[in-house]
Design a protein around this motif. Structure first.
Motif, PDB file in Angstrom:
ATOM      1  N   ARG A 106       0.814  -1.220   0.000  1.00 47.47           N
ATOM      2  CA  ARG A 106       0.000   0.000   0.000  1.00 47.47           C
ATOM      3  C   ARG A 106       0.852   1.277   0.000  1.00 47.47           C
ATOM      4  NH1 ARG A 106      -3.167  -0.857   4.332  1.00 47.47           N
ATOM      5  NH2 ARG A 106      -4.788  -1.922   3.132  1.00 47.47           N
ATOM      6  N   PRO A 107       1.849   1.399   0.851  1.00 46.79           N
ATOM      7  CA  PRO A 107       2.657   2.633   0.817  1.00 46.79           C
ATOM      8  C   PRO A 107       3.450   2.805  -0.478  1.00 46.79           C
ATOM      9  CG  PRO A 107       2.982   1.435   2.870  1.00 46.79           C
ATOM     10  CD  PRO A 107       2.232   0.531   1.963  1.00 46.79           C
ATOM     11  N   LEU A 108       3.890   1.683  -1.079  1.00 49.39           N
ATOM     12  CA  LEU A 108       4.611   1.787  -2.351  1.00 49.39           C
ATOM     13  C   LEU A 108       3.667   2.223  -3.470  1.00 49.39           C
ATOM     14  CD1 LEU A 108       6.867  -1.411  -2.225  1.00 49.39           C
ATOM     15  CD2 LEU A 108       7.564   0.956  -1.856  1.00 49.39           C
ATOM     16  N   TYR A 109       2.450   1.688  -3.433  1.00 52.15           N
ATOM     17  CA  TYR A 109       1.491   2.026  -4.492  1.00 52.15           C
ATOM     18  C   TYR A 109       1.135   3.501  -4.479  1.00 52.15           C
ATOM     19  CZ  TYR A 109      -2.541   2.017  -7.534  1.00 52.15           C
ATOM     20  OH  TYR A 109      -3.407   2.308  -8.559  1.00 52.15           O
ATOM     21  N   GLN A 110       1.246   4.138  -3.317  1.00 50.30           N
ATOM     22  CA  GLN A 110       0.952   5.576  -3.255  1.00 50.30           C
ATOM     23  C   GLN A 110       1.867   6.389  -4.175  1.00 50.30           C
ATOM     24  OE1 GLN A 110       1.360   6.333   0.919  1.00 50.30           O
ATOM     25  NE2 GLN A 110      -0.628   5.439   1.456  1.00 50.30           N
ATOM     26  N   LEU A 111       3.040   5.843  -4.499  1.00 49.25           N
ATOM     27  CA  LEU A 111       3.955   6.513  -5.431  1.00 49.25           C
ATOM     28  C   LEU A 111       3.720   6.088  -6.876  1.00 49.25           C
ATOM     29  CD1 LEU A 111       7.354   6.342  -3.483  1.00 49.25           C
ATOM     30  CD2 LEU A 111       5.690   8.214  -3.555  1.00 49.25           C
ATOM     31  N   MET A 112       2.725   5.207  -7.108  1.00 53.24           N
ATOM     32  CA  MET A 112       2.502   4.637  -8.435  1.00 53.24           C
ATOM     33  C   MET A 112       1.077   4.852  -8.935  1.00 53.24           C
ATOM     34  SD  MET A 112       5.453   2.190  -8.478  1.00 53.24           S
ATOM     35  CE  MET A 112       5.110   1.124  -9.697  1.00 53.24           C
ATOM     36  N   THR A 113       0.338   5.736  -8.271  1.00 54.92           N
ATOM     37  CA  THR A 113      -1.006   6.074  -8.722  1.00 54.92           C
ATOM     38  C   THR A 113      -0.925   7.026  -9.916  1.00 54.92           C
ATOM     39  OG1 THR A 113      -1.155   7.986  -7.275  1.00 54.92           O
ATOM     40  CG2 THR A 113      -1.888   5.863  -6.367  1.00 54.92           C
ATOM     41  N   PRO A 114      -2.009   7.190 -10.678  1.00 50.29           N
ATOM     42  CA  PRO A 114      -1.969   8.136 -11.810  1.00 50.29           C
ATOM     43  C   PRO A 114      -1.555   9.544 -11.390  1.00 50.29           C
ATOM     44  CG  PRO A 114      -3.906   6.733 -11.981  1.00 50.29           C
ATOM     45  CD  PRO A 114      -3.267   6.420 -10.652  1.00 50.29           C
ATOM     46  N   SER A 115      -2.074  10.036 -10.253  1.00 53.00           N
ATOM     47  CA  SER A 115      -1.734  11.402  -9.839  1.00 53.00           C
ATOM     48  C   SER A 115      -0.280  11.505  -9.398  1.00 53.00           C
ATOM     49  CB  SER A 115      -2.663  11.859  -8.706  1.00 53.00           C
ATOM     50  OG  SER A 115      -2.559  10.984  -7.599  1.00 53.00           O
ATOM     51  N   ALA A 116       0.242  10.472  -8.727  1.00 49.32           N
ATOM     52  CA  ALA A 116       1.635  10.496  -8.289  1.00 49.32           C
ATOM     53  C   ALA A 116       2.590  10.402  -9.472  1.00 49.32           C
ATOM     54  CB  ALA A 116       1.892   9.347  -7.314  1.00 49.32           C
ATOM     55  N   LEU A 117       2.179   9.695 -10.521  1.00 51.99           N
ATOM     56  CA  LEU A 117       3.051   9.508 -11.686  1.00 51.99           C
ATOM     57  C   LEU A 117       3.017  10.692 -12.651  1.00 51.99           C
ATOM     58  CD1 LEU A 117       2.273   5.757 -12.418  1.00 51.99           C
ATOM     59  CD2 LEU A 117       4.463   6.680 -11.660  1.00 51.99           C
ATOM     60  N   ARG A 118       1.969  11.513 -12.562  1.00 51.19           N
ATOM     61  CA  ARG A 118       1.796  12.594 -13.541  1.00 51.19           C
ATOM     62  C   ARG A 118       3.042  13.491 -13.664  1.00 51.19           C
ATOM     63  NH1 ARG A 118      -2.842  14.286 -11.769  1.00 51.19           N
ATOM     64  NH2 ARG A 118      -3.929  12.626 -12.887  1.00 51.19           N
ATOM     65  N   ARG A 228      11.099   5.166  -0.042  1.00 54.21           N
ATOM     66  CA  ARG A 228       9.859   4.758   0.629  1.00 54.21           C
ATOM     67  C   ARG A 228      10.069   3.453   1.402  1.00 54.21           C
ATOM     68  NH1 ARG A 228       4.378   6.181   0.120  1.00 54.21           N
ATOM     69  NH2 ARG A 228       5.333   8.239  -0.169  1.00 54.21           N
ATOM     70  N   LEU A 229      10.783   2.493   0.802  1.00 53.40           N
ATOM     71  CA  LEU A 229      11.067   1.237   1.494  1.00 53.40           C
ATOM     72  C   LEU A 229      11.916   1.469   2.742  1.00 53.40           C
ATOM     73  CD1 LEU A 229      11.827  -1.110  -1.547  1.00 53.40           C
ATOM     74  CD2 LEU A 229      10.015  -1.483   0.148  1.00 53.40           C
ATOM     75  N   MET A 230      12.839   2.414   2.645  1.00 52.96           N
ATOM     76  CA  MET A 230      13.747   2.679   3.762  1.00 52.96           C
ATOM     77  C   MET A 230      13.025   3.289   4.958  1.00 52.96           C
ATOM     78  SD  MET A 230      17.062   4.080   1.634  1.00 52.96           S
ATOM     79  CE  MET A 230      17.978   4.585   3.093  1.00 52.96           C
ATOM     80  N   THR A 231      11.922   3.947   4.718  1.00 53.99           N
ATOM     81  CA  THR A 231      11.184   4.598   5.817  1.00 53.99           C
ATOM     82  C   THR A 231       9.914   3.845   6.198  1.00 53.99           C
ATOM     83  OG1 THR A 231      10.061   6.006   4.178  1.00 53.99           O
ATOM     84  CG2 THR A 231      12.064   6.880   5.197  1.00 53.99           C
ATOM     85  N   LEU A 232       9.653   2.757   5.524  1.00 49.92           N
ATOM     86  CA  LEU A 232       8.422   2.001   5.733  1.00 49.92           C
ATOM     87  C   LEU A 232       8.428   1.298   7.090  1.00 49.92           C
ATOM     88  CD1 LEU A 232       5.855   1.149   4.142  1.00 49.92           C
ATOM     89  CD2 LEU A 232       7.145  -0.804   3.299  1.00 49.92           C
ATOM     90  N   ARG A 233       7.274   1.258   7.732  1.00 54.09           N
ATOM     91  CA  ARG A 233       7.103   0.499   8.975  1.00 54.09           C
ATOM     92  C   ARG A 233       6.024  -0.558   8.772  1.00 54.09           C
ATOM     93  NH1 ARG A 233       9.357   2.154  13.681  1.00 54.09           N
ATOM     94  NH2 ARG A 233      10.549   4.113  13.600  1.00 54.09           N
ATOM     95  N   VAL A 234       6.338  -1.776   9.143  1.00 56.80           N
ATOM     96  CA  VAL A 234       5.385  -2.879   9.087  1.00 56.80           C
ATOM     97  C   VAL A 234       5.265  -3.441  10.499  1.00 56.80           C
ATOM     98  CG1 VAL A 234       4.863  -5.131   8.110  1.00 56.80           C
ATOM     99  CG2 VAL A 234       6.011  -3.402   6.706  1.00 56.80           C
TER     100      VAL A 234
END
Length: 416
Positions: A106-118, A228-234
């Motif tokens: 989910r946090p990675l996908y936030q950088l891959m949405t249409p608005s984020a990619l524009r 994003r991976l470096m700051t991700l918390r699971v």
């Protein structure tokens, strides 16, 4: 992977969906067509004692990929590793099940949405133009090589990787997904090739992580996918260094086995159908449906492996706990019960329920980026090229996991 219209059934005892040569030199669609009609849930025994189930019908493929409670990804997702637990299981997004998979995705996908990619589209577009520039030089142009390199443009931008590293990363990726291909093998054969590729990619991404730690950008979490991976918390904890690197590796491979083959496979088919090429090129309303058809037609990811979590039944076949089950994407995308006249390429096909990017929780996280890249690439091709003519032999990637045309020499007639 060779794309054919099957003319005859394959005797069941001759069906072989493990051998990579079936896909580069044989006739995989004849195998799948036979299984869909005669044995849609099929057990293949390998000479070394291992074996696996193949599901070839659309609904069964979607079930296996969608029901993570019954069919797990955590033990491995690639047939090449059948029977060998994946050491990244449960730590890498591609070989994890929900909920952990969801917490990373989910946090990675936030950088891959249409608005984020524009905001990235101008950079991607410029890189596509640069890649296609030799096409109009008048010399023979290798579309296969160019389209093999295409996905790296996008993954490189989204992961914040230096452009000069792209060629080596493409080669290491191909060594991983096609270790049987002589063009990418190193001395020592398949195992040595896999070892070298894994070592090089893990070392590369470990270095990328170290660089960001030494000199972090102003907003590391939003800088790129690695940040994003470096700051991700699971579950309240940050990912370990190994988990970050492993997921970088997974993201790169996931990106680089997809987009370009859809273009090569579509153009190869349309060499014999120039009227449909021109129809696609001249009608803006057909651009996106044509891309979906190209994805259905090419199905760049050939399979996903899952393991049965418990005894389960599909079409009367009892699959036992721990059995490997392989979902064949190109077969699902040719299922006669879902697609009318499935062996006809139709840029205006509607409806089109293709699953080239997979199905369920593991559907490709980069599907939006791939779609944008395909649109930019085809717009450039359609604007520049009136006609393609084959100018040499085609070479297919030797792999049972990734479909690809690695060499496709063409002569280009430019538009006036």
């Amino acid at each position: 992977m060779r794309i054919t219209v099957p003319r005859a059934n394959v005797p069941l005892q001759d069906v072989d969906l493990y051998d990579p040569l079936t896909f580069s030199h044989g006739d995989p669609h004849a195998n799948w067509c036979t299984l869909r009609h005669e044995e849609p849930v099929f057990w293949q025994q390998l000479p070394d004692g291992r074996g696996f189930w193949s599901v070839t019908k659309y609904d069964d493929v979607c079930r296996v990929l969608g029901e993570h409670e019954s069919f797990t990804s955590s033990r491995g997702a690639i047939l090449k590793m059948l029977g060998t637990p994946d050491p990244a299981g449960g730590r890498q997004m591609a070989v994890s099940d929900p909920p952990r998979h969801t917490h990373v995705r989910r946090p990675l996908y936030q950088l891959m949405t249409p608005s984020a990619l524009r905001p990235q589209i101008p950079r991607i577009h410029e890189a596509v133009r640069k890649l296609l520039a030799p096409m109009a030089s008048g010399d023979t142009w290798d579309m296969g090589a160019a389209m093999t390199a295409l996905p790296m443009i996008v993954s490189g931008i989204l992961m914040g990787l230096p452009e000069e590293d792209y060629p080596d990363l493409v080669r290491s990726g191909l060594m991983t997904v096609a270790p049987d291909d002589p063009e990418y093998q190193v001395e020592g054969g398949v195992e040595a090739t896999l070892h070298q590729a894994h070592h090089d990619l893990f070392a590369y991404f470990a270095d990328q992580v170290r660089r960001r730690r030494r000199k972090p950008p102003p907003n590391l979490a939003d800088s790129d996918l690695i940040g994003r991976l470096m700051t991700l918390r699971v579950d309240g904890s940050k990912l370990s260094e190994g988990e970050i690197v492993s997921n970088c590796y997974s993201l790169l491979l996931g990106a680089n086995v997809n987009t370009g083959h859809a273009v090569s496979a579509a153009i190869l088919h349309l060499l014999d159908d120039p009227a449909q090429y021109e129809k696609w090129a001249s009608d803006e309303s057909l651009l996106k449906p044509g891309i979906r058809e190209a994805l259905r037609w090419s199905s760049p990811v050939i399979h996903f492996l899952r393991y049965a979590v418990e005894d389960v039944e599909i079409r009367g076949r009892k699959i036992r706990k721990d059995d490997g089950v392989v979902a064949w994407i190109p077969s699902a995308n040719r299922d006669e019960d879902v697609f009318t006249d499935p062996f006809r390429f139709d840029v205006g096909r509607r409806p089109n329920r293709e699953i080239a990017f997979g199905h369920g929780p593991h559907r490709c996280i980069g599907a939006v980026a791939a779609q944008i890249t395909l649109e930019l690439t085809l717009r450039e091709i359609f604007a520049r090229v009136e006609r393609f003519d084959q100018a040499g032999e085609i070479a297919h990637l030797v792999s049972n996991f990734t479909a690809g045309i690695k060499h496709f020499p063409l002569k280009v007639t430019a538009r006036r």
